[in-house]
Enzyme design. Structure first.
Site, mmCIF file in Angstrom:
data_model
loop_
_atom_site.group_PDB
_atom_site.id
_atom_site.type_symbol
_atom_site.label_atom_id
_atom_site.label_comp_id
_atom_site.label_asym_id
_atom_site.label_seq_id
_atom_site.Cartn_x
_atom_site.Cartn_y
_atom_site.Cartn_z
ATOM 1 N N ASP A 32 -1.823 8.788 2.174
ATOM 2 C CA ASP A 32 -3.246 8.506 2.320
ATOM 3 C C ASP A 32 -3.485 8.240 3.816
ATOM 4 O OD1 ASP A 32 -5.934 7.589 1.694
ATOM 5 O OD2 ASP A 32 -5.156 5.576 2.015
ATOM 6 N N ASP A 34 -6.845 6.223 5.402
ATOM 7 C CA ASP A 34 -7.493 4.936 5.672
ATOM 8 C C ASP A 34 -6.693 3.774 5.094
ATOM 9 O OD1 ASP A 34 -9.767 5.837 7.076
ATOM 10 O OD2 ASP A 34 -10.764 6.378 5.210
#
Length: 268
Positions: A32, A34
Protein backbone atom coordinates in the site's frame (compact mmCIF):
# COMPACT_ATOMS: atom_id res chain seq x y z
CA UNK A 1 14.24 -32.31 -27.63
CA UNK A 2 14.44 -28.95 -25.82
CA UNK A 3 13.99 -25.83 -27.84
CA UNK A 4 15.42 -22.42 -27.11
CA UNK A 5 13.64 -20.32 -29.73
CA UNK A 6 9.91 -19.86 -30.05
CA UNK A 7 8.66 -21.39 -33.27
CA UNK A 8 12.10 -22.68 -34.28
CA UNK A 9 12.75 -26.37 -33.79
CA UNK A 10 16.48 -26.19 -33.15
CA UNK A 11 18.29 -27.90 -30.30
CA UNK A 12 19.89 -25.64 -27.69
CA UNK A 13 23.54 -25.86 -28.69
CA UNK A 14 24.66 -22.50 -27.38
CA UNK A 15 24.61 -20.94 -23.92
CA UNK A 16 25.87 -17.48 -24.76
CA UNK A 17 25.06 -14.26 -22.96
CA UNK A 18 21.34 -13.60 -23.04
CA UNK A 19 20.45 -17.09 -24.24
CA UNK A 20 19.31 -18.54 -20.94
CA UNK A 21 15.88 -17.49 -19.66
CA UNK A 22 16.09 -15.54 -16.39
CA UNK A 23 14.59 -17.25 -13.40
CA UNK A 24 11.19 -15.84 -12.48
CA UNK A 25 10.93 -14.15 -9.07
CA UNK A 26 9.98 -16.45 -6.23
CA UNK A 27 7.88 -14.02 -4.22
CA UNK A 28 5.27 -11.35 -4.87
CA UNK A 29 5.43 -8.37 -2.51
CA UNK A 30 2.42 -6.03 -2.49
CA UNK A 31 2.59 -2.56 -0.94
CA UNK A 32 0.00 0.00 0.00
CA UNK A 33 1.15 3.65 -0.20
CA UNK A 34 -0.53 6.06 2.23
CA UNK A 35 0.56 5.50 5.84
CA UNK A 36 2.46 2.42 4.70
CA UNK A 37 5.27 3.51 2.38
CA UNK A 38 4.82 7.12 3.43
CA UNK A 39 4.05 8.17 6.99
CA UNK A 40 1.03 10.33 6.13
CA UNK A 41 -2.19 10.20 4.14
CA UNK A 42 -1.14 12.05 0.99
CA UNK A 43 -4.71 13.20 0.33
CA UNK A 44 -4.57 15.12 3.61
CA UNK A 45 -1.00 16.29 2.99
CA UNK A 46 -1.81 18.18 -0.21
CA UNK A 47 -3.86 20.72 1.76
CA UNK A 48 -0.48 22.17 2.77
CA UNK A 49 -0.27 23.53 -0.79
CA UNK A 50 -3.25 25.84 -0.13
CA UNK A 51 -2.52 29.46 0.78
CA UNK A 52 -4.21 28.97 4.18
CA UNK A 53 -3.24 25.27 4.47
CA UNK A 54 -6.82 24.37 5.41
CA UNK A 55 -10.07 23.45 3.65
CA UNK A 56 -13.23 25.46 4.28
CA UNK A 57 -15.99 23.75 6.22
CA UNK A 58 -18.44 23.71 3.30
CA UNK A 59 -15.99 21.51 1.33
CA UNK A 60 -15.30 19.16 4.25
CA UNK A 61 -19.03 18.64 4.83
CA UNK A 62 -19.47 17.14 1.34
CA UNK A 63 -17.62 13.94 2.31
CA UNK A 64 -19.65 10.71 2.17
CA UNK A 65 -18.37 7.40 3.55
CA UNK A 66 -17.26 5.10 0.72
CA UNK A 67 -17.04 7.95 -1.80
CA UNK A 68 -13.75 9.56 -0.86
CA UNK A 69 -12.56 9.67 -4.49
CA UNK A 70 -15.52 11.87 -5.43
CA UNK A 71 -14.91 14.08 -2.39
CA UNK A 72 -11.25 14.52 -3.32
CA UNK A 73 -12.24 15.58 -6.83
CA UNK A 74 -14.14 18.48 -5.22
CA UNK A 75 -11.16 19.28 -2.99
CA UNK A 76 -8.84 19.43 -6.02
CA UNK A 77 -11.26 21.65 -7.94
CA UNK A 78 -11.33 24.05 -4.97
CA UNK A 79 -7.53 24.02 -4.79
CA UNK A 80 -7.37 24.81 -8.49
CA UNK A 81 -9.69 27.77 -7.91
CA UNK A 82 -7.26 28.97 -5.24
CA UNK A 83 -4.38 28.95 -7.74
CA UNK A 84 -2.59 25.79 -6.59
CA UNK A 85 -0.51 24.50 -9.53
CA UNK A 86 1.33 21.30 -10.46
CA UNK A 87 4.61 22.47 -8.94
CA UNK A 88 2.91 23.14 -5.61
CA UNK A 89 1.48 19.62 -5.46
CA UNK A 90 4.79 18.12 -6.59
CA UNK A 91 6.65 19.89 -3.78
CA UNK A 92 4.25 18.53 -1.17
CA UNK A 93 4.45 14.95 -2.47
CA UNK A 94 8.24 15.03 -2.67
CA UNK A 95 8.54 16.11 0.95
CA UNK A 96 6.19 13.62 2.61
CA UNK A 97 8.38 11.49 4.90
CA UNK A 98 8.68 7.75 4.45
CA UNK A 99 7.39 5.56 7.26
CA UNK A 100 9.88 4.46 9.92
CA UNK A 101 12.26 1.81 8.59
CA UNK A 102 10.96 2.01 5.02
CA UNK A 103 14.37 3.04 3.57
CA UNK A 104 15.86 -0.04 5.26
CA UNK A 105 13.22 -2.28 3.70
CA UNK A 106 13.68 -0.78 0.24
CA UNK A 107 17.46 -1.11 0.45
CA UNK A 108 17.05 -4.77 1.40
CA UNK A 109 14.72 -5.31 -1.56
CA UNK A 110 17.15 -3.56 -3.90
CA UNK A 111 19.84 -6.07 -2.91
CA UNK A 112 17.51 -9.02 -3.53
CA UNK A 113 15.48 -7.65 -6.46
CA UNK A 114 15.81 -10.88 -8.44
CA UNK A 115 13.80 -12.78 -5.81
CA UNK A 116 10.92 -10.34 -5.34
CA UNK A 117 8.38 -8.98 -7.78
CA UNK A 118 7.06 -5.79 -6.22
CA UNK A 119 3.79 -4.03 -6.98
CA UNK A 120 1.91 -1.16 -5.37
CA UNK A 121 -1.88 -0.95 -5.01
CA UNK A 122 -3.09 2.37 -3.66
CA UNK A 123 -6.24 4.46 -3.45
CA UNK A 124 -4.10 7.60 -3.74
CA UNK A 125 -3.19 8.76 -7.27
CA UNK A 126 -0.57 8.05 -9.90
CA UNK A 127 0.94 11.54 -10.01
CA UNK A 128 1.48 11.79 -6.26
CA UNK A 129 2.88 8.28 -5.93
CA UNK A 130 5.34 8.77 -8.77
CA UNK A 131 6.52 12.14 -7.38
CA UNK A 132 7.06 10.65 -3.93
CA UNK A 133 8.83 7.46 -5.01
CA UNK A 134 11.08 9.24 -7.51
CA UNK A 135 12.10 11.77 -4.86
CA UNK A 136 12.90 8.93 -2.44
CA UNK A 137 14.87 7.08 -5.13
CA UNK A 138 12.82 3.88 -5.08
CA UNK A 139 10.45 4.21 -8.05
CA UNK A 140 12.33 1.61 -10.11
CA UNK A 141 11.72 -1.11 -7.51
CA UNK A 142 8.10 -1.46 -8.59
CA UNK A 143 7.08 -3.61 -11.54
CA UNK A 144 3.62 -2.10 -11.60
CA UNK A 145 1.66 0.59 -9.77
CA UNK A 146 -2.13 0.46 -9.55
CA UNK A 147 -3.75 3.71 -8.47
CA UNK A 148 -6.36 6.26 -9.44
CA UNK A 149 -5.63 8.09 -12.71
CA UNK A 150 -4.64 11.73 -12.27
CA UNK A 151 -3.23 14.62 -14.24
CA UNK A 152 -3.57 18.33 -15.02
CA UNK A 153 -6.12 19.84 -17.37
CA UNK A 154 -5.77 22.85 -19.67
CA UNK A 155 -6.46 25.19 -16.76
CA UNK A 156 -3.65 23.62 -14.76
CA UNK A 157 -6.14 22.06 -12.32
CA UNK A 158 -5.18 18.74 -10.74
CA UNK A 159 -7.76 16.17 -11.87
CA UNK A 160 -8.55 12.75 -10.44
CA UNK A 161 -10.63 9.81 -11.64
CA UNK A 162 -11.81 6.50 -10.19
CA UNK A 163 -9.64 3.43 -10.82
CA UNK A 164 -12.48 1.08 -11.79
CA UNK A 165 -15.94 -0.13 -10.86
CA UNK A 166 -16.57 -3.30 -8.87
CA UNK A 167 -19.19 -5.21 -6.91
CA UNK A 168 -17.38 -5.57 -3.57
CA UNK A 169 -19.56 -4.27 -0.75
CA UNK A 170 -16.64 -3.77 1.63
CA UNK A 171 -14.54 -1.38 -0.47
CA UNK A 172 -14.90 2.25 -1.61
CA UNK A 173 -16.80 2.70 -4.87
CA UNK A 174 -13.71 3.53 -6.93
CA UNK A 175 -11.36 0.70 -5.94
CA UNK A 176 -11.35 -2.88 -4.66
CA UNK A 177 -7.79 -4.00 -4.03
CA UNK A 178 -8.84 -7.64 -3.88
CA UNK A 179 -10.11 -7.42 -7.46
CA UNK A 180 -6.88 -5.77 -8.62
CA UNK A 181 -4.69 -8.35 -6.91
CA UNK A 182 -6.76 -11.30 -8.13
CA UNK A 183 -6.63 -10.06 -11.72
CA UNK A 184 -2.89 -9.41 -11.48
CA UNK A 185 -2.19 -12.93 -10.23
CA UNK A 186 -4.32 -14.38 -13.05
CA UNK A 187 -2.46 -12.27 -15.60
CA UNK A 188 0.94 -13.37 -14.29
CA UNK A 189 -0.20 -17.02 -14.26
CA UNK A 190 -1.12 -16.70 -17.95
CA UNK A 191 2.42 -15.44 -18.48
CA UNK A 192 3.65 -18.58 -16.71
CA UNK A 193 4.83 -16.68 -13.64
CA UNK A 194 3.63 -18.15 -10.37
CA UNK A 195 4.87 -17.26 -6.92
CA UNK A 196 5.87 -19.48 -4.02
CA UNK A 197 4.55 -16.97 -1.50
CA UNK A 198 2.79 -13.63 -1.39
CA UNK A 199 3.61 -10.86 1.09
CA UNK A 200 1.22 -7.95 1.69
CA UNK A 201 2.30 -4.76 3.48
CA UNK A 202 -0.48 -2.33 4.35
CA UNK A 203 -2.36 -0.38 7.00
CA UNK A 204 -5.91 0.47 5.93
CA UNK A 205 -9.32 -1.14 5.93
CA UNK A 206 -9.08 -1.45 2.15
CA UNK A 207 -5.92 -3.55 2.64
CA UNK A 208 -7.85 -6.03 4.77
CA UNK A 209 -10.05 -7.04 1.82
CA UNK A 210 -7.20 -8.44 -0.34
CA UNK A 211 -5.23 -9.79 2.62
CA UNK A 212 -8.23 -11.92 3.64
CA UNK A 213 -7.71 -13.93 0.44
CA UNK A 214 -4.12 -14.90 1.29
CA UNK A 215 -3.24 -18.55 1.85
CA UNK A 216 -1.48 -20.21 4.80
CA UNK A 217 1.80 -19.95 2.85
CA UNK A 218 1.48 -16.16 2.64
CA UNK A 219 2.23 -13.35 5.10
CA UNK A 220 0.24 -10.23 5.93
CA UNK A 221 2.23 -7.32 7.38
CA UNK A 222 -0.36 -4.92 8.89
CA UNK A 223 0.91 -1.71 10.43
CA UNK A 224 0.44 -2.18 14.16
CA UNK A 225 -2.67 -0.55 15.57
CA UNK A 226 -4.01 0.65 12.20
CA UNK A 227 -7.36 -0.45 10.68
CA UNK A 228 -5.97 -3.41 8.72
CA UNK A 229 -4.43 -4.81 11.92
CA UNK A 230 -7.61 -4.19 13.92
CA UNK A 231 -9.80 -5.92 11.32
CA UNK A 232 -7.50 -8.95 11.23
CA UNK A 233 -7.65 -9.17 15.02
CA UNK A 234 -11.45 -8.96 14.93
CA UNK A 235 -11.66 -11.74 12.35
CA UNK A 236 -9.27 -13.94 14.33
CA UNK A 237 -11.40 -13.38 17.45
CA UNK A 238 -14.81 -13.88 15.83
CA UNK A 239 -13.88 -16.52 13.24
CA UNK A 240 -10.79 -18.41 14.46
CA UNK A 241 -8.82 -19.79 11.53
CA UNK A 242 -10.71 -17.76 8.92
CA UNK A 243 -7.74 -15.46 8.31
CA UNK A 244 -5.29 -17.95 6.86
CA UNK A 245 -2.07 -15.99 6.29
CA UNK A 246 0.64 -15.57 8.90
CA UNK A 247 0.23 -12.14 10.51
CA UNK A 248 3.33 -10.07 11.29
CA UNK A 249 2.41 -6.61 12.64
CA UNK A 250 5.05 -3.89 12.28
CA UNK A 251 5.86 -0.49 13.74
CA UNK A 252 9.03 -0.07 11.69
CA UNK A 253 9.36 -1.46 8.17
CA UNK A 254 12.80 -2.66 9.24
CA UNK A 255 10.86 -5.45 11.01
CA UNK A 256 9.44 -6.47 7.64
CA UNK A 257 12.96 -6.49 6.18
CA UNK A 258 14.17 -8.73 9.01
CA UNK A 259 11.31 -11.16 8.48
CA UNK A 260 11.98 -11.34 4.75
CA UNK A 261 15.67 -11.87 5.47
CA UNK A 262 14.72 -14.85 7.63
CA UNK A 263 12.53 -16.13 4.79
CA UNK A 264 15.56 -16.10 2.51
CA UNK A 265 17.52 -17.92 5.21
CA UNK A 266 14.62 -20.43 5.48
CA UNK A 267 13.92 -19.53 9.09
CA UNK A 268 10.31 -18.55 8.36
Amino acid sequence: MKRCCQGVGLPCLFKGVGMASPRPPRYLLVFDFDETIINENSDDSIVRALPGQALPEHIRQTFRQGFYNEYLQRVLAFMGDQGVKMGDFKTVYENIPLSPGMPDLFQFLSKHHELFEIILISDANMFGIECSLRAAGFYSLFRKIFSNPSGFDKRGYFTLGPYHSHKCLDCPANMCKRKILTEYLAERAQEEVEFQRLFYVGDGANDFCPSATLTPADVAFPRKGYPMHQLIQEMEKNQPGAFQATVVPWESAAEVARYLQDVLKKKC
